[in-house]
Design a protein around this motif. Structure first.
Motif, PDB file in Angstrom:
ATOM      1  N   SER A   4       0.824  -1.203   0.000  1.00 55.10           N
ATOM      2  CA  SER A   4       0.000   0.000   0.000  1.00 55.10           C
ATOM      3  C   SER A   4       0.860   1.254   0.000  1.00 55.10           C
ATOM      4  O   SER A   4       0.523   2.258  -0.638  1.00 55.10           O
ATOM      5  CB  SER A   4      -0.945  -0.006   1.206  1.00 55.10           C
ATOM      6  N   MET A   5       1.981   1.229   0.720  1.00 52.08           N
ATOM      7  CA  MET A   5       2.880   2.385   0.739  1.00 52.08           C
ATOM      8  C   MET A   5       3.504   2.608  -0.638  1.00 52.08           C
ATOM      9  O   MET A   5       3.589   3.748  -1.122  1.00 52.08           O
ATOM     10  CB  MET A   5       3.986   2.182   1.769  1.00 52.08           C
ATOM     11  N   MET A   6       3.936   1.522  -1.295  1.00 51.91           N
ATOM     12  CA  MET A   6       4.548   1.652  -2.613  1.00 51.91           C
ATOM     13  C   MET A   6       3.526   2.158  -3.635  1.00 51.91           C
ATOM     14  O   MET A   6       3.844   2.973  -4.503  1.00 51.91           O
ATOM     15  CB  MET A   6       5.110   0.300  -3.069  1.00 51.91           C
TER      16      MET A   6
ATOM     17  N   ALA B 232       7.736   4.020  -9.971  1.00 53.72           N
ATOM     18  CA  ALA B 232       7.560   4.825 -11.170  1.00 53.72           C
ATOM     19  C   ALA B 232       8.579   5.948 -11.135  1.00 53.72           C
ATOM     20  O   ALA B 232       9.229   6.191 -10.111  1.00 53.72           O
ATOM     21  CB  ALA B 232       6.139   5.389 -11.232  1.00 53.72           C
ATOM     22  N   GLU B 233       8.734   6.638 -12.252  1.00 57.32           N
ATOM     23  CA  GLU B 233       9.633   7.786 -12.279  1.00 57.32           C
ATOM     24  C   GLU B 233       9.157   8.800 -11.237  1.00 57.32           C
ATOM     25  O   GLU B 233       7.983   9.149 -11.173  1.00 57.32           O
ATOM     26  CB  GLU B 233       9.622   8.422 -13.662  1.00 57.32           C
TER      27      GLU B 233
ATOM     28  N   LEU C 278       1.377   6.588  -7.026  1.00 55.32           N
ATOM     29  CA  LEU C 278       0.277   7.480  -7.402  1.00 55.32           C
ATOM     30  C   LEU C 278       0.661   8.942  -7.195  1.00 55.32           C
ATOM     31  O   LEU C 278       0.313   9.805  -8.004  1.00 55.32           O
ATOM     32  CB  LEU C 278      -0.974   7.142  -6.597  1.00 55.32           C
ATOM     33  N   PHE C 279       1.366   9.240  -6.125  1.00 55.22           N
ATOM     34  CA  PHE C 279       1.834  10.606  -5.899  1.00 55.22           C
ATOM     35  C   PHE C 279       2.748  11.035  -7.050  1.00 55.22           C
ATOM     36  O   PHE C 279       2.626  12.143  -7.577  1.00 55.22           O
ATOM     37  CB  PHE C 279       2.606  10.698  -4.576  1.00 55.22           C
ATOM     38  N   ALA C 280       3.670  10.140  -7.427  1.00 50.09           N
ATOM     39  CA  ALA C 280       4.616  10.470  -8.497  1.00 50.09           C
ATOM     40  C   ALA C 280       3.895  10.671  -9.826  1.00 50.09           C
ATOM     41  O   ALA C 280       4.216  11.593 -10.589  1.00 50.09           O
ATOM     42  CB  ALA C 280       5.665   9.369  -8.623  1.00 50.09           C
TER      43      ALA C 280
END
Length: 475
Positions: free
Chosen positions: A29-31, A69-70, A36-38
């Motif tokens: 969930s943290m990853m 993700a980037e 999603l933030f990125a």
């Protein structure tokens, strides 16, 4: 693709103990949140403090598999001090300039390198033939010592954190020290987040030593309460004592995120305080339900860490009973853990070894729900139960024990699955048999599973976090 909802401009740091390839729901969930933030345009640095040497390979693996993700960076404190400029890292008033006497190894202590450590550590045993070790040295790739601390035979640095930590250059010369592991962690987080940019620290690790870590003037600090590793049925989990300190105003921490309304309500009722709280459930990828099969056969699936708290034995027993109604059914179990051998022995004792397959850990195990008729979930307690949401999104009805917390937030009894009274193996077996023998019922629950998961969209998730960060006061 996640929504482009703009999060408040800031430097975002996620702090946790460790992340590994065989991660569970809490790490997953943290990853996912970091990704999603990125994708929404906000870079995230994930900060870990364990001494594992596998982070370079893990970064490559997760980038290839799409876990990261980037814009998502995984940092590790041991890696920084092992290969970085040790003099540059040890700056500031918190650093001790004299080597603590307790770190000086007396004559007669014998070095021992355990093969399990991959020769990345050296331990020093007491004299007189004792195999208890007193000191541990952490090594650079060139075999020089970069860190020395007092050993904790049989336990970890989490259990005995108040030990001095000394650092050395490649020539073996002492450079600096901290009074404890926690002081070292705090210094590192402060160094990474130094500057004029606003900082938001989101902590996912439910350990008392982490709850106030990184807090300082101008920082917005958020604690995520997973309670995934709580012992027994205590809904407050391992952070209770620290929370009580915070509630009394002894710690610079004032914001908590819960995964369910029920959990938040329990906390507020039992530990009332002025701490800001919010409920942000997990999210699922919008395309997960695309191209689902018309028929799913008689395949049952469990995706779980295999330890006693997950209570997979109850699912296996229910499946065994249901076989009398649907002898062609079979069960695939994805996951690994300390209880695996015991569960394999249970399957053998029940005589259903030809019906149950243990596949071990699989990175994208959630994809297996897309071809399953149903999923079983019999945990003793949860913070949320991410695998339930993963299954529903892929049109897979879930049969779950109605434990705190999570199942009742996602499962509509008789709609997209069944909620079974906790421990009700007999009723679980009955419902399982119904789904395995009634194709029309299975199809109806499958369709409703997909539609019920829509409220957990990624766009809604990012928006909830954006709203929360806007509301979080700086310390």
């Amino acid at each position: 693709m996640a929504s482009k909802t703009a999060l408040p401009a800031a430097q975002y740091l996620f702090t946790t103990g460790q992340v590994r390839a065989n991660y569970g729901g809490q790490t997953l969930s943290m990853m996912r949140r970091a990704k999603l933030f990125a994708e929404a345009g906000t870079p995230v640095a994930i900060m870990t403090v364990d001494s594992w040497y596998g982070y370079p390979a893990l970064r490559e693996e997760w980038a290839e598999e799409g876990v990261t993700a980037e814009g998502v960076t995984i940092l590790n404190i041991h890696e920084d001090y092992r290969v970085g400029d040790i003099h540059h890292l040890l700056t500031g008033a918190a650093v001790r300039r004299r080597e603590p006497k307790v770190l000086q190894i007396p004559m007669g202590f014998r070095p021992y390198e355990n093969p399990v450590d991959g020769k990345n550590m050296k331990r020093f045993w007491y004299p007189e033939g004792s195999k208890q070790h007193r000191f541990t040295e952490y090594l650079r790739p060139d075999r020089s010592v970069f860190m020395r601390t007092l050993s904790n035979p049989g336990v970890t640095e989490w259990e005995l954190p108040e030990r001095p930590v000394g650092f050395y250059d490649t020539e073996g010369t002492f450079v600096g020290a901290f009074g404890s592991h926690q002081a070292w962690w705090a210094h590192w987080i402060g160094a990474v987040s130094a500057g004029n940019e606003p900082t938001v620290i989101v902590n996912d690790y439910e350990h008392p030593l982490f709850l106030g870590l990184g807090a300082r003037p101008g920082v917005r600090k958020v604690q995520v309460i997973h309670s995934a590793h709580s012992k027994g049925a205590d809904p407050l989990g391992p952070v209770k004592e620290r929370w009580e300190e915070i509630a009394r105003g002894h710690e610079p921490f004032d914001t908590a995120v819960f995964l369910t309304e029920a959990q938040r309500d329990d906390w507020v009722r039992k530990l009332p305080s002025d701490i800001l709280t919010a409920v942000i459930p997990h999210s699922v990828h919008a395309d997960a339900a695309a191209n689902l099969p018309d028929a799913r056969g008689l395949r049952c699936v469990i995706v779980s860490r295999l330890d006693d708290s997950k209570n997979v034995a109850a699912s296996i027993k229910a499946f065994d009973v249901a076989l009398s109604r649907s002898p062609q059914a079979y069960l695939d179990i994805y996951g690994d853990g300390p209880a695996r051998k015991k569960l394999e022995e249970l399957v053998s004792a029940l005589g259903i070894g030809d019906k149950v397959t243990f596949h071990g850990h699989l990175v994208n195990a959630a994809a297996e729900f897309a071809t399953a008729r149903l999923a079983l979930f019999t945990s003793k307690s949860e913070g949320f139960g991410l695998t339930i949401l993963e299954a529903l999104t892929r049109g897979c009805p879930v049969l779950a024990f109605d434990v705190r917390y999570g199942p009742s937030d996602m499962i509509e009894d008789g709609g997209n699955g069944y909620l079974i009274p906790d421990g009700g193996v007999g009723e679980m077996a009955s419902r399982l048999g119904d789904l395995l023998t009634d194709d029309a019922l299975a199809e109806r629950l499958s369709k409703q599973a997909v539609s019920s998961a829509e409220k957990f969209s990624e766009a809604a998730f990012v928006q909830r976090w954006a709203d929360l960060v806007e509301a979080v006061p700086s310390i």
